[in-house]
Motif scaffolding. Structure first.
Motif, PDB file in Angstrom:
ATOM      1  N   GLN A  56      -3.820   9.713  -8.070  1.00 49.68           N
ATOM      2  CA  GLN A  56      -2.526   9.200  -6.944  1.00 49.68           C
ATOM      3  C   GLN A  56      -2.429   7.965  -6.882  1.00 49.68           C
ATOM      4  OE1 GLN A  56      -2.770  11.292  -3.050  1.00 49.68           O
ATOM      5  NE2 GLN A  56      -1.695   9.405  -2.258  1.00 49.68           N
ATOM      6  N   THR A  57      -1.196   7.327  -6.964  1.00 49.51           N
ATOM      7  CA  THR A  57      -0.954   6.125  -6.990  1.00 49.51           C
ATOM      8  C   THR A  57      -1.154   5.466  -5.612  1.00 49.51           C
ATOM      9  OG1 THR A  57       0.880   6.430  -8.720  1.00 49.51           O
ATOM     10  CG2 THR A  57       0.798   4.011  -7.303  1.00 49.51           C
ATOM     11  N   ILE A  58      -1.983   4.661  -5.167  1.00 46.75           N
ATOM     12  CA  ILE A  58      -2.404   3.977  -4.140  1.00 46.75           C
ATOM     13  C   ILE A  58      -1.686   2.984  -3.555  1.00 46.75           C
ATOM     14  CG2 ILE A  58      -4.495   5.493  -4.125  1.00 46.75           C
ATOM     15  CD1 ILE A  58      -6.040   2.838  -4.998  1.00 46.75           C
ATOM     16  N   ALA A  59      -1.460   1.902  -4.631  1.00 46.95           N
ATOM     17  CA  ALA A  59      -0.898   0.702  -4.436  1.00 46.95           C
ATOM     18  C   ALA A  59       0.021   0.149  -5.597  1.00 46.95           C
ATOM     19  CB  ALA A  59      -2.267  -0.125  -4.024  1.00 46.95           C
ATOM     20  N   GLU A  60       0.699  -0.791  -5.185  1.00 46.83           N
ATOM     21  CA  GLU A  60       1.234  -1.823  -6.057  1.00 46.83           C
ATOM     22  C   GLU A  60       0.802  -3.265  -6.188  1.00 46.83           C
ATOM     23  OE1 GLU A  60       5.610  -1.284  -5.720  1.00 46.83           O
ATOM     24  OE2 GLU A  60       5.584   0.289  -6.960  1.00 46.83           O
ATOM     25  N   VAL A  61       0.430  -3.725  -7.160  1.00 48.78           N
ATOM     26  CA  VAL A  61       0.080  -5.097  -7.143  1.00 48.78           C
ATOM     27  C   VAL A  61       0.726  -6.001  -8.371  1.00 48.78           C
ATOM     28  CG1 VAL A  61      -2.476  -4.483  -6.498  1.00 48.78           C
ATOM     29  CG2 VAL A  61      -1.866  -4.621  -8.975  1.00 48.78           C
ATOM     30  N   GLU A  62       1.031  -7.105  -8.162  1.00 54.03           N
ATOM     31  CA  GLU A  62       1.703  -8.031  -9.104  1.00 54.03           C
ATOM     32  C   GLU A  62       0.803  -9.231  -9.609  1.00 54.03           C
ATOM     33  OE1 GLU A  62       5.857 -10.480  -8.891  1.00 54.03           O
ATOM     34  OE2 GLU A  62       4.607 -10.414  -6.885  1.00 54.03           O
ATOM     35  N   THR A  63       0.852  -8.736 -10.939  1.00 52.09           N
ATOM     36  CA  THR A  63      -0.018  -9.905 -11.587  1.00 52.09           C
ATOM     37  C   THR A  63       0.885 -11.095 -12.172  1.00 52.09           C
ATOM     38  OG1 THR A  63       0.297  -8.968 -13.788  1.00 52.09           O
ATOM     39  CG2 THR A  63      -1.491  -8.134 -12.551  1.00 52.09           C
ATOM     40  N   ALA A  64       0.444 -11.753 -13.083  1.00 54.09           N
ATOM     41  CA  ALA A  64       1.551 -12.943 -13.553  1.00 54.09           C
ATOM     42  C   ALA A  64       2.511 -12.477 -14.476  1.00 54.09           C
ATOM     43  CB  ALA A  64       0.568 -14.225 -13.966  1.00 54.09           C
ATOM     44  N   LYS A  65       2.445 -11.172 -14.852  1.00 59.70           N
ATOM     45  CA  LYS A  65       3.081 -10.650 -16.140  1.00 59.70           C
ATOM     46  C   LYS A  65       4.077  -9.381 -15.372  1.00 59.70           C
ATOM     47  CE  LYS A  65       0.562 -12.543 -19.834  1.00 59.70           C
ATOM     48  NZ  LYS A  65      -0.020 -12.151 -21.035  1.00 59.70           N
ATOM     49  N   ALA A  66       3.568  -8.544 -14.372  1.00 60.35           N
ATOM     50  CA  ALA A  66       4.346  -7.371 -14.297  1.00 60.35           C
ATOM     51  C   ALA A  66       3.791  -6.870 -13.028  1.00 60.35           C
ATOM     52  CB  ALA A  66       4.103  -6.442 -15.382  1.00 60.35           C
ATOM     53  N   ILE A  67       4.725  -5.822 -12.161  1.00 60.90           N
ATOM     54  CA  ILE A  67       4.245  -5.067 -11.189  1.00 60.90           C
ATOM     55  C   ILE A  67       3.390  -3.969 -11.906  1.00 60.90           C
ATOM     56  CG2 ILE A  67       4.872  -3.804  -9.335  1.00 60.90           C
ATOM     57  CD1 ILE A  67       7.139  -5.693  -8.845  1.00 60.90           C
ATOM     58  N   TRP A 120       1.057  -1.089   0.020  1.00 59.42           N
ATOM     59  CA  TRP A 120      -0.054   0.029   0.035  1.00 59.42           C
ATOM     60  C   TRP A 120       1.024   1.224   0.077  1.00 59.42           C
ATOM     61  CZ3 TRP A 120      -4.748  -0.163  -1.269  1.00 59.42           C
ATOM     62  CH2 TRP A 120      -5.564  -1.200  -0.912  1.00 59.42           C
ATOM     63  N   LEU A 121       0.504   2.148  -0.875  1.00 61.16           N
ATOM     64  CA  LEU A 121       1.168   3.676  -0.481  1.00 61.16           C
ATOM     65  C   LEU A 121       0.300   4.738  -0.182  1.00 61.16           C
ATOM     66  CD1 LEU A 121       2.488   3.405  -4.360  1.00 61.16           C
ATOM     67  CD2 LEU A 121       3.693   2.869  -2.093  1.00 61.16           C
ATOM     68  N   VAL A 122      -0.961   4.250   0.491  1.00 65.95           N
ATOM     69  CA  VAL A 122      -1.701   5.152   1.522  1.00 65.95           C
ATOM     70  C   VAL A 122      -2.136   4.378   2.603  1.00 65.95           C
ATOM     71  CG1 VAL A 122      -2.589   6.301  -0.564  1.00 65.95           C
ATOM     72  CG2 VAL A 122      -3.753   4.321   0.109  1.00 65.95           C
ATOM     73  N   ALA A 123      -2.619   4.824   3.651  1.00 67.11           N
ATOM     74  CA  ALA A 123      -2.983   4.228   4.903  1.00 67.11           C
ATOM     75  C   ALA A 123      -4.416   4.748   5.234  1.00 67.11           C
ATOM     76  CB  ALA A 123      -2.153   4.446   5.981  1.00 67.11           C
ATOM     77  N   GLU A 124      -5.136   4.141   6.096  1.00 63.77           N
ATOM     78  CA  GLU A 124      -6.637   4.735   6.430  1.00 63.77           C
ATOM     79  C   GLU A 124      -6.227   6.128   6.879  1.00 63.77           C
ATOM     80  OE1 GLU A 124      -8.430   1.837   9.005  1.00 63.77           O
ATOM     81  OE2 GLU A 124      -8.509   0.440   7.670  1.00 63.77           O
ATOM     82  N   GLY A 125      -7.257   6.950   6.740  1.00 65.13           N
ATOM     83  CA  GLY A 125      -7.133   8.336   7.095  1.00 65.13           C
ATOM     84  C   GLY A 125      -6.637   9.452   6.123  1.00 65.13           C
ATOM     85  N   ASP A 126      -5.573   8.724   5.203  1.00 67.80           N
ATOM     86  CA  ASP A 126      -4.841   9.514   4.195  1.00 67.80           C
ATOM     87  C   ASP A 126      -5.854  10.396   3.318  1.00 67.80           C
ATOM     88  OD1 ASP A 126      -2.684   8.766   5.398  1.00 67.80           O
ATOM     89  OD2 ASP A 126      -1.898   7.852   3.597  1.00 67.80           O
ATOM     90  N   VAL A 139      -9.285   7.832   2.539  1.00 69.64           N
ATOM     91  CA  VAL A 139      -9.254   6.348   2.726  1.00 69.64           C
ATOM     92  C   VAL A 139      -9.795   6.295   3.882  1.00 69.64           C
ATOM     93  CG1 VAL A 139      -7.933   4.428   2.757  1.00 69.64           C
ATOM     94  CG2 VAL A 139      -7.098   6.401   1.358  1.00 69.64           C
ATOM     95  N   THR A 140     -10.944   5.297   3.813  1.00 69.52           N
ATOM     96  CA  THR A 140     -11.858   4.785   5.064  1.00 69.52           C
ATOM     97  C   THR A 140     -11.437   3.433   5.489  1.00 69.52           C
ATOM     98  OG1 THR A 140     -13.589   4.386   3.658  1.00 69.52           O
ATOM     99  CG2 THR A 140     -13.550   6.371   4.865  1.00 69.52           C
ATOM    100  N   ALA A 141     -10.823   2.631   4.493  1.00 71.70           N
ATOM    101  CA  ALA A 141     -10.519   1.343   4.810  1.00 71.70           C
ATOM    102  C   ALA A 141      -9.742   0.707   3.569  1.00 71.70           C
ATOM    103  CB  ALA A 141     -11.799   0.271   5.114  1.00 71.70           C
ATOM    104  N   LEU A 142      -8.931  -0.057   4.134  1.00 67.75           N
ATOM    105  CA  LEU A 142      -7.851  -1.170   3.302  1.00 67.75           C
ATOM    106  C   LEU A 142      -8.487  -2.357   3.435  1.00 67.75           C
ATOM    107  CD1 LEU A 142      -4.379   0.473   3.993  1.00 67.75           C
ATOM    108  CD2 LEU A 142      -6.144   1.246   2.258  1.00 67.75           C
ATOM    109  N   HIS A 143      -8.816  -3.154   2.377  1.00 66.00           N
ATOM    110  CA  HIS A 143      -9.498  -4.587   2.537  1.00 66.00           C
ATOM    111  C   HIS A 143      -8.531  -5.575   2.253  1.00 66.00           C
ATOM    112  CE1 HIS A 143     -13.401  -2.858   2.968  1.00 66.00           C
ATOM    113  NE2 HIS A 143     -13.262  -1.916   1.973  1.00 66.00           N
ATOM    114  N   ARG A 166       5.252   9.730 -11.766  1.00 64.43           N
ATOM    115  CA  ARG A 166       5.990   9.221 -10.416  1.00 64.43           C
ATOM    116  C   ARG A 166       6.290  10.102  -9.492  1.00 64.43           C
ATOM    117  NH1 ARG A 166       7.750   4.200 -11.044  1.00 64.43           N
ATOM    118  NH2 ARG A 166       7.799   2.916 -12.851  1.00 64.43           N
ATOM    119  N   GLY A 167       5.901   9.588  -8.206  1.00 68.58           N
ATOM    120  CA  GLY A 167       6.354  10.449  -6.929  1.00 68.58           C
ATOM    121  C   GLY A 167       5.343  11.574  -6.764  1.00 68.58           C
ATOM    122  N   ALA A 168       4.298  11.636  -7.452  1.00 69.88           N
ATOM    123  CA  ALA A 168       3.378  12.775  -7.563  1.00 69.88           C
ATOM    124  C   ALA A 168       2.249  12.383  -6.542  1.00 69.88           C
ATOM    125  CB  ALA A 168       2.724  13.397  -8.601  1.00 69.88           C
ATOM    126  N   GLY A 169       2.101  13.186  -5.392  1.00 69.40           N
ATOM    127  CA  GLY A 169       1.208  13.122  -4.466  1.00 69.40           C
ATOM    128  C   GLY A 169       1.672  11.701  -3.456  1.00 69.40           C
TER     129      GLY A 169
END
Length: 453
Positions: free
Chosen positions: A34-45, A22-28, A56-60, A113-116
């Motif tokens: 704005q980029t909020i997370a990085e996820v990895e698929t079978a092919k790339a990040i 996660w690049l954010v947290a609850e309350g942010d 942000v109220t909840a991360l599931h 990249r890097g913004a926000g």
């Protein structure tokens, strides 16, 4: 208004993805795109941009969780229920709203990249960012880079999920580990070496000086379980599908490539080409593109559904790249149209992007022929498995200086073995042999390429 964000289709019909961080947290408070997370698929990040501006109220999900497409990922408190328009044109068209409530966010128009992005403090005792970190970390503000260590801000150390799991099992703080590779990604070896060093120091402090301290990374758990996910799972599935679908045949040819070595040395000494790294892979790629024009059977696809053979009139050249996440084979589109210098640049950029885990999903499909360089590992030859859907793959062996017959005498020459695997449904033995000979002829005498069209 409370609004949920569901994991979107990240392209290529992939059904799931693993949350890297996660690049954010609850309350942010987050901004649109704005980029909020990085996820990895079978092919790339893949970086996920936010389609909403709000809080942000909840991360599931947690880092390491595998999430199905369509599952709720994060919740926001926003002023309106509808996502705001992207700040940049979408690179891919989202599906109609009546068909999907959640837009497809691939190329949604994420901020630069890097913004926000919220910055994070270095953990106590962590090393300050090194020069090599710039390959994988977002740039920190200028004043933060030169601040005291306690005030330095940086992103979470970059590594793959299996490596993070291993670090947790061994009790290693990733922030204290130095990445040894050029990509800046922390590897299994980095973790094991660091853990071994800790054990060595602990042993030397608790046992007599005559007792040797153990430094082998094999200490501790006798068996380490590594989940088969992401690129490793995708590669395994693809190789099994290829091996049991296409009847593989491999043929070999050893060739004197001294003239190619001399050509490369000459190009590298040319100051006007100082910014371009031209090597044997680039020359072989050019030779393959030229040979495929004369032998389209090697640049074809078996269409079982329609009972046809599709011959491509273009070359999307796959380049096998070994990364810390596993083997990936992104391809260079329309490679036959590129010059030798352009091919060298494309190969270098492709490899760098692949090792950083940033290859776009679209670059991993649609290849028509592939090359793998086993010679960089000191291997002379092999029997490479076809990339699914392709008719051929060429393996380049190590270039070795050895005695060889040359102009009726024995001389020391640069010699390399080529290994060509092909689909025998599409390519007869004679056709495969002629193609391999043409590639070898170009590498033996690069000037012969002037005769081909």
């Amino acid at each position: 208004m409370a609004t949920d964000f569901h994991l979107p289709d990240l392209g290529e019909g992939l059904p799931e993805a693993e949350l890297v961080q996660w690049l954010v947290a609850e309350g942010d408070t987050v901004t649109l795109n704005q980029t909020i997370a990085e996820v990895e698929t079978a092919k790339a990040i893949v970086e996920l941009p936010s389609p909403y501006a709000g809080v942000v109220t909840a991360l599931h999900a947690s880092a390491g969780d595998v999430i199905e497409v369509g599952s709720v990922l994060i919740s926001f408190d926003v002023d309106g229920a509808e996502p705001e328009a992207p700040t940049e044109p979408a690179a891919q068209v989202a599906e109609p709203a009546e068909e999907r409530a959640q837009p497809n966010l691939v190329g949604y128009g994420a901020a630069p990249r890097g913004a926000g992005r919220p910055q994070r403090r270095v953990r106590s005792g962590a090393r300050p960012p090194a020069a090599s970190d710039t390959a994988v970390l977002e740039a920190a503000p200028h004043d933060a880079i030169h601040a005291e260590p306690a005030d330095v801000l940086r992103e979470r150390p970059r590594s793959t999920p299996p490596v993070r799991k291993l670090a947790k099992e061994l009790g290693v703080d990733l922030a204290l580990v130095e990445a040894s590779g050029v990509t800046g990604l922390i590897s299994r070896t980095d973790i094991e070496t660091y853990a071994a060093g800790i054990r060595a120091r602990e042993s030397s402090a608790s046992v007599p000086a005559t007792a040797p301290a153990s430094t082998t990374p094999m200490d501790g758990e006798r068996v380490i379980r590594i989940p088969v996910r992401g690129v490793r799972k995708h590669t395994a599935d693809a190789m099994v599908r290829s091996a049991f679908t296409a009847p593989h045949v491999t043929t070999f040819h050893t060739v004197d490539v001294t003239a190619t070595s001399e050509l490369i040395a000459s190009l590298r000494s040319d100051r006007s080409l100082a910014d371009h790294r031209i090597g044997v892979m680039a020359v072989a790629a050019k030779a393959v593109c030229l040979a495929l024009i004369r032998h389209p059977e090697l640049n074809s696809r078996w269409d079982a559904e329609n009972g046809e053979i599709l011959q491509h009139r273009y070359v999307n050249l796959g380049i096998a790249a070994a990364t810390s996440r596993g083997l990936v084979v992104p391809n260079i589109s329309d490679a036959e149209q590129l010059t030798l210098v352009e091919l060298a640049d494309a190969i270098g950029q492709l490899a760098e992007t692949a090792r950083a885990g940033k290859t776009a999903p679209g670059q991993m499909s649609g290849g028509t022929f592939s090359i793998t360089n086993v010679g960089v590992f000191g291997v002379d030859a092999g029997t490479p498995i076809l990339n699914p859907g392709e008719a051929g793959i060429l393996a380049l062996g190590a270039v070795r200086r050895q005695p060889w017959e040359h102009r009726g005498e024995i001389a020391l020459r640069d010699v390399m073995t080529l290994s060509l695997s092909f689909d025998h449904r599409l390519v007869d033995g004679e056709q495969g042999a002629r193609f391999l000979r043409d590639v070898a002829d170009i590498l033996r005498e690069p000037g012969r390429a002037m005769l081909l069209r």
